[in-house]
Design a protein around this motif. Structure first.
Motif, PDB file in Angstrom:
ATOM      1  N   TYR A 243      -8.669   6.269 -19.961  1.00  0.00           N
ATOM      2  CA  TYR A 243      -9.172   5.738 -21.170  1.00  0.00           C
ATOM      3  C   TYR A 243      -8.413   6.522 -22.470  1.00  0.00           C
ATOM      4  N   VAL A 247      -5.752   4.391 -23.603  1.00  0.00           N
ATOM      5  CA  VAL A 247      -6.271   3.511 -24.616  1.00  0.00           C
ATOM      6  C   VAL A 247      -6.380   4.356 -26.122  1.00  0.00           C
ATOM      7  N   GLY A 304     -11.060   4.797 -29.283  1.00  0.00           N
ATOM      8  CA  GLY A 304     -10.258   3.921 -28.791  1.00  0.00           C
ATOM      9  C   GLY A 304      -9.769   2.830 -29.896  1.00  0.00           C
ATOM     10  N   ASP A 379      -8.972  -4.104 -23.369  1.00  0.00           N
ATOM     11  CA  ASP A 379      -8.290  -2.795 -24.039  1.00  0.00           C
ATOM     12  C   ASP A 379      -9.460  -1.786 -23.517  1.00  0.00           C
TER      13      ASP A 379
END
Length: 427
Positions: A243, A247, A304, A379
């Motif tokens: 992540y 992201v 993110g 996402d």
């Protein structure tokens, strides 16, 4: 404060040094296994996740056997060969060049690690009494994370996905690090032998895993641990790193600094937290851990969302997530093993600790395998929502455990210090 946290027996202190040395090697490789398998060795995300999940599956299958062997023959005869196998396995990661070799190497590593955690916890428990055990387990975890942080900072400055040889170097160093606790244990011939007076080596100990599973408070503790580790620790190597890199779009170096922030938080806060939680409810502390972990993942999720607007703030969110997570670990690390060993008997202590370590095996299967699909959805927002919700559910389970414990088991009554029984000189 540090002197008070140190165990009274010198053998236990030397084992803590072994924890620190081996953790430095672990820190060299911990944040980058998924990235190494995908970006350096060319495995797909799914195959890399399955390989890491396979490690958890093998560990899960073998952990009960490890607990049985520890109870029958002593932790020493189990931990020493496992450390050697772990060294071979981690060093062999440098030779991975395909999915098949990745699965083979992860199998070897799983065989080695299947009984190390439970064996070392059993040895530490045998060298400490109820009054100091919680503090010693907390110190052990602080040293573990100090080593991981030192290793992580070092590898962050070394590894480069465009230079595979840098990854080979850190995996070989990791292999050497596993020999350190083995050498220390070899210098302590009276440590780690079979617990339980009046029993002959090789004979089955009273009861077994059915006896452990009939322990209702321990069952509830296992459920808590499964939920929390699946949505917490099991996400560090796959969910957190992926992540953050994909992201939030930070570099692997930022991930390394995030782990350094985790270490700094643990090292600076652990002794203070140990002092604050002594004599307080262990279940309340475990519930707070779930809340803190949930907050950490929320901060990462915020990174993110703002990554396209401010790369600096997004990177700070990654670092802050790891630091907040570390604060939660300072409460979890002394509580889980102390509560496990408060419920255990000497005859079944190996099995209790093995069951506790199996929590990480189960979550090690679920976490990596599910992280990939969850990260791919919306996402990564589905992944964030899942891990946050799971941590909060774990908090509720911890609160429900309190009514099943005595005040002493829950830590609300501090046990009077007693000297642990001498460890038998022979198995």
């Amino acid at each position: 404060m540090l002197r008070r946290a140190l165990p009274r027996r010198p053998e236990a202190r030397r084992l803590l040094v072994g924890t620190l040395l081996s953790a430095i090697g672990r820190g060299l490789t911990l944040p980058f296994l998924f990235i190494y398998l995908t970006d350096v060795r060319g495995l797909t995300d799914t195959r890399a996740g399955l390989a890491i999940g396979w490690y958890g599956a093998v560990t899960l299958v073998l952990s009960p056997l490890g607990g049985t062997l520890i109870d029958r023959f002593g932790a020493r005869r189990v931990v020493l060969p496992c450390l050697l196998i772990e060294a071979v396995g981690t060093g062999s990661l440098a030779l991975v060049d395909s999915s098949a070799s990745a699965f083979a190497v992860m199998t070897v590593i799983a065989v080695g690690s299947s009984a190390i955690w439970s064996g070392q916890n059993t040895i530490l428990a045998s060298l400490t009494d109820d009054g100091e055990r919680q503090r010693v387990f907390g110190l052990n975890f602080a040293l573990l994370n100090l080593g991981i942080g030192i290793g992580g900072m070092t590898s962050g400055a070394i590894v480069d996905t465009d230079r595979p040889v840098t990854f080979l170097a850190v995996y070989l160093l990791d292999a050497v690090s596993y020999l350190m606790p083995a050498l220390i244990l070899l210098t302590l011939p009276g440590v780690g032998h079979r617990l339980g007076a009046g029993r002959v080596a090789g004979q089955p100990s009273p009861g077994g895993y059915l006896t452990v599973l009939r322990d209702r408070p321990f069952r509830r503790l296992v459920i808590f641990g499964l939920i929390l580790t699946t949505c917490g620790y099991a996400q560090i190597e796959v969910g957190f790193a992926a992540y953050a890199v994909r992201v939030v779009e930070v570099s692997p170096r930022v991930v390394a600094w995030a782990l350094a922030a985790n270490t700094v938080t643990i090292v600076l806060a652990q002794l203070l937290v140990l002092r604050r939680i002594e004599g307080r409810s262990r279940t309340a502390a475990l519930a707070l851990v779930g809340t803190v972990f949930a907050a950490a993942w929320l901060v990462l999720g915020a990174g993110g969302l703002i990554s396209t607007e401010s790369a600096v703030l997004a990177a700070l969110c990654v670092v802050a997530c790891s630091a907040i997570f570390g604060f939660g670990e300072t409460m979890l690390s002394p509580m889980m093993p102390a509560l496990t060993n408060a419920l255990a008997t000497d005859e079944l202590r190996g099995r209790y600790n093995a069951m506790s370590s199996m929590i990480f095996g189960i979550s090690g299967v679920i976490g990596p395998v599910t992280a990939g699909p969850l990260l791919a959805a919306a996402d990564g927002r589905v992944w964030v929502a899942t891990v946050v919700g799971g941590c909060l559910v774990a908090s509720l389970v911890a609160l429900s455990l309190r009514r099943l414990l005595t005040p002493a088991q829950d830590g609300r009554v501090t046990a009077e210090p007693t000297s642990p029984e001498p460890t038998p000189a022979t198995a």
